[in-house]
Design a protein around this motif. Structure first.
Motif, mmCIF file in Angstrom:
data_model
loop_
_atom_site.group_PDB
_atom_site.id
_atom_site.type_symbol
_atom_site.label_atom_id
_atom_site.label_comp_id
_atom_site.label_asym_id
_atom_site.label_seq_id
_atom_site.Cartn_x
_atom_site.Cartn_y
_atom_site.Cartn_z
ATOM 1 N N GLY A 116 7.858 24.314 0.374
ATOM 2 C CA GLY A 116 6.429 24.346 0.084
ATOM 3 C C GLY A 116 5.971 23.104 -0.656
ATOM 4 O O GLY A 116 4.931 22.513 -0.329
ATOM 5 N N LEU A 117 6.755 22.674 -1.638
ATOM 6 C CA LEU A 117 6.414 21.463 -2.384
ATOM 7 C C LEU A 117 6.458 20.229 -1.490
ATOM 8 O O LEU A 117 5.584 19.353 -1.570
ATOM 9 C CB LEU A 117 7.382 21.283 -3.553
ATOM 10 N N LEU A 118 7.470 20.147 -0.623
ATOM 11 C CA LEU A 118 7.591 18.991 0.265
ATOM 12 C C LEU A 118 6.408 18.907 1.227
ATOM 13 O O LEU A 118 5.861 17.822 1.462
ATOM 14 C CB LEU A 118 8.897 19.067 1.060
ATOM 15 N N VAL A 119 6.037 20.044 1.791
ATOM 16 C CA VAL A 119 4.897 20.069 2.719
ATOM 17 C C VAL A 119 3.646 19.533 2.039
ATOM 18 O O VAL A 119 2.923 18.687 2.582
ATOM 19 C CB VAL A 119 4.643 21.505 3.235
ATOM 20 N N THR A 120 3.386 20.009 0.830
ATOM 21 C CA THR A 120 2.172 19.606 0.115
ATOM 22 C C THR A 120 2.232 18.144 -0.305
ATOM 23 O O THR A 120 1.250 17.403 -0.152
ATOM 24 C CB THR A 120 1.969 20.486 -1.128
ATOM 25 N N LEU A 121 3.368 17.702 -0.826
ATOM 26 C CA LEU A 121 3.493 16.324 -1.298
ATOM 27 C C LEU A 121 3.376 15.314 -0.153
ATOM 28 O O LEU A 121 2.728 14.277 -0.295
ATOM 29 C CB LEU A 121 4.829 16.133 -2.028
ATOM 30 N N VAL A 122 3.999 15.631 0.970
ATOM 31 C CA VAL A 122 3.903 14.734 2.134
ATOM 32 C C VAL A 122 2.469 14.683 2.644
ATOM 33 O O VAL A 122 1.943 13.606 2.957
ATOM 34 C CB VAL A 122 4.860 15.195 3.255
ATOM 35 N N TRP A 123 1.830 15.842 2.710
ATOM 36 C CA TRP A 123 0.427 15.880 3.152
ATOM 37 C C TRP A 123 -0.443 15.062 2.215
ATOM 38 O O TRP A 123 -1.284 14.264 2.657
ATOM 39 C CB TRP A 123 -0.038 17.333 3.212
ATOM 40 N N LEU A 124 -0.250 15.237 0.914
ATOM 41 C CA LEU A 124 -1.039 14.500 -0.081
ATOM 42 C C LEU A 124 -0.811 12.996 0.059
ATOM 43 O O LEU A 124 -1.772 12.211 0.036
ATOM 44 C CB LEU A 124 -0.662 14.965 -1.483
ATOM 45 N N TYR A 125 0.433 12.585 0.216
ATOM 46 C CA TYR A 125 0.752 11.155 0.375
ATOM 47 C C TYR A 125 0.078 10.569 1.612
ATOM 48 O O TYR A 125 -0.501 9.478 1.565
ATOM 49 C CB TYR A 125 2.268 10.978 0.457
ATOM 50 N N VAL A 126 0.152 11.295 2.717
ATOM 51 C CA VAL A 126 -0.450 10.809 3.968
ATOM 52 C C VAL A 126 -1.956 10.653 3.824
ATOM 53 O O VAL A 126 -2.536 9.646 4.256
ATOM 54 C CB VAL A 126 -0.113 11.773 5.138
ATOM 55 N N GLU A 127 -2.611 11.635 3.195
ATOM 56 C CA GLU A 127 -4.060 11.557 3.021
ATOM 57 C C GLU A 127 -4.442 10.391 2.112
ATOM 58 O O GLU A 127 -5.414 9.681 2.369
ATOM 59 C CB GLU A 127 -4.597 12.872 2.442
ATOM 60 N N ILE A 128 -3.674 10.203 1.047
ATOM 61 C CA ILE A 128 -3.957 9.094 0.129
ATOM 62 C C ILE A 128 -3.754 7.751 0.831
ATOM 63 O O ILE A 128 -4.574 6.837 0.690
ATOM 64 C CB ILE A 128 -3.062 9.193 -1.125
ATOM 65 N N LEU A 129 -2.669 7.623 1.586
ATOM 66 C CA LEU A 129 -2.392 6.370 2.286
ATOM 67 C C LEU A 129 -3.463 6.076 3.330
ATOM 68 O O LEU A 129 -3.934 4.933 3.449
ATOM 69 C CB LEU A 129 -1.015 6.435 2.954
ATOM 70 N N ARG A 130 -3.880 7.103 4.064
ATOM 71 C CA ARG A 130 -4.931 6.916 5.074
ATOM 72 C C ARG A 130 -6.241 6.520 4.404
ATOM 73 O O ARG A 130 -6.970 5.647 4.902
ATOM 74 C CB ARG A 130 -5.124 8.186 5.901
ATOM 75 N N LEU A 131 -6.556 7.152 3.294
ATOM 76 C CA LEU A 131 -7.795 6.849 2.582
ATOM 77 C C LEU A 131 -7.782 5.421 2.038
ATOM 78 O O LEU A 131 -8.769 4.683 2.171
ATOM 79 C CB LEU A 131 -7.996 7.841 1.443
ATOM 80 N N MET A 132 -6.672 5.018 1.441
ATOM 81 C CA MET A 132 -6.555 3.664 0.902
ATOM 82 C C MET A 132 -6.671 2.624 2.017
ATOM 83 O O MET A 132 -7.319 1.575 1.832
ATOM 84 C CB MET A 132 -5.221 3.513 0.167
ATOM 85 N N ARG A 133 -6.088 2.904 3.144
ATOM 86 C CA ARG A 133 -6.153 1.970 4.275
ATOM 87 C C ARG A 133 -7.589 1.832 4.778
ATOM 88 O O ARG A 133 -8.062 0.722 5.055
ATOM 89 C CB ARG A 133 -5.237 2.446 5.396
ATOM 90 N N MET A 138 0.799 -1.224 0.000
ATOM 91 C CA MET A 138 0.000 0.000 0.000
ATOM 92 C C MET A 138 0.834 1.277 0.000
ATOM 93 O O MET A 138 0.497 2.231 -0.733
ATOM 94 C CB MET A 138 -0.987 -0.015 1.162
ATOM 95 N N PRO A 139 1.916 1.376 0.781
ATOM 96 C CA PRO A 139 2.709 2.616 0.729
ATOM 97 C C PRO A 139 3.245 2.916 -0.665
ATOM 98 O O PRO A 139 3.266 4.080 -1.090
ATOM 99 C CB PRO A 139 3.850 2.341 1.717
ATOM 100 N N TYR A 140 3.657 1.884 -1.391
ATOM 101 C CA TYR A 140 4.163 2.091 -2.744
ATOM 102 C C TYR A 140 3.039 2.529 -3.685
ATOM 103 O O TYR A 140 3.248 3.367 -4.574
ATOM 104 C CB TYR A 140 4.813 0.807 -3.263
ATOM 105 N N GLN A 141 1.854 1.959 -3.482
ATOM 106 C CA GLN A 141 0.699 2.364 -4.279
ATOM 107 C C GLN A 141 0.346 3.823 -4.010
ATOM 108 O O GLN A 141 0.020 4.581 -4.935
ATOM 109 C CB GLN A 141 -0.492 1.460 -3.972
ATOM 110 N N ALA A 142 0.424 4.222 -2.734
ATOM 111 C CA ALA A 142 0.132 5.608 -2.366
ATOM 112 C C ALA A 142 1.152 6.557 -2.987
ATOM 113 O O ALA A 142 0.806 7.667 -3.424
ATOM 114 C CB ALA A 142 0.125 5.768 -0.848
ATOM 115 N N ILE A 143 2.418 6.133 -3.042
ATOM 116 C CA ILE A 143 3.450 6.951 -3.690
ATOM 117 C C ILE A 143 3.111 7.123 -5.167
ATOM 118 O O ILE A 143 3.228 8.227 -5.727
ATOM 119 C CB ILE A 143 4.837 6.298 -3.526
#
Length: 245
Positions: free
Chosen positions: A222-239, A115-120
């Motif tokens: 700024g890009l890192l903040v947004t990308l990490v936030w997006l990844y976390v939300e996607i991973l949480r949603l997929m889980r 799942m983490p790789y899918q979220a990436i």
């Protein structure tokens, strides 16, 4: 009186040689931001992989999650107030985010190894989709849109902060469960995170070749903040969807 004020035909005394002899200040470029972003992402990935290895060896990595989250918030506040320190603080931020993501996603990998790789993958696809929408001007970042995105993002973070504080008192917030309300909240948060990329693109476009060179690190942050936030939300949603269905 400056020597350049004297009139002379001697080329040795022209302003080229005597008028402070200053070189033009280096400016922020897209290529500079790209290189710094890639290096920062590699740091995050390396630290994340290290935390995963520790978890596989039986270590409790919950402190990496909590410590990384708190440290990244502190560093982010420092960057906000000290922009010219960004070249030092952004690499530190990358390390703290690597600790957070390593601990956060390690527990997901126990039940859902892929799942983490899918979220990436979904995060990368979302990044390029939003970039295309921005570059083709299908979505134009206006002052009104910017205000809506900032307000929505601030509201979501406020909900997270309140939920985090309530957790210390044993009160479980609705956003942590797998109910439809929690899932919808995750979907909204992921959408807002993806639209926040537009603000990053807009910042880069408005300041490229104009802002001082050190602001490349600010744009990278700024890009890192947004990308990490997006990844976390996607991973949480997929889980949540995997558990529910």
């Amino acid at each position: 009186m400056k020597l350049s004020n004297f009139k002379t035909s001697n080329p040795a005394f022209t302003p080229y040689f005597w008028d402070d002899n200053k070189k033009p200040e280096a400016k922020m470029t897209v290529s500079g931001i790209f290189v710094k972003s890639m290096l920062s992402i590699l740091v995050i990935a390396a630290v994340t992989a290290g935390v995963w290895k520790l978890h596989e060896d039986g270590m409790d990595v919950s402190w990496f999650t909590l410590g990384g989250m708190i440290a990244s918030i502190i560093v982010s506040v420092m960057i906000s107030y000290k922009n010219n320190w960004a070249h030092i603080l952004v690499p530190i931020y990358s390390i703290t985010k690597g600790c957070f993501l390593g601990g956060f996603s390690a527990y997901v990998r126990v039940k859902f190894p892929e799942m983490p790789y899918q979220a990436i993958g979904v995060t990368i696809v979302t990044f390029f989709v939003m970039l295309i929408l921005y570059q083709t001007r299908i979505i134009v970042v206006t002052k009104q849109l910017r205000s809506v995105i900032i307000t929505a993002a601030a509201s979501i973070f406020l909900v997270y902060i309140i939920s985090f504080i309530l957790g210390f008192f044993g009160i479980k917030s609705f956003i942590w469960g797998t109910s439809w309300v929690a899932i919808i909240f995750n979907v909204v948060a992921a959408i807002v995170a993806s639209f926040s990329l537009l603000l990053d693109f807009d910042f880069i476009e408005r300041h490229k070749n104009k802002a001082p060179k050190y602001k490349e690190w600010l744009a990278t942050w700024g890009l890192l903040v947004t990308l990490v936030w997006l990844y976390v939300e996607i991973l949480r949603l997929m889980r949540k969807l995997a558990i529910r269905f």
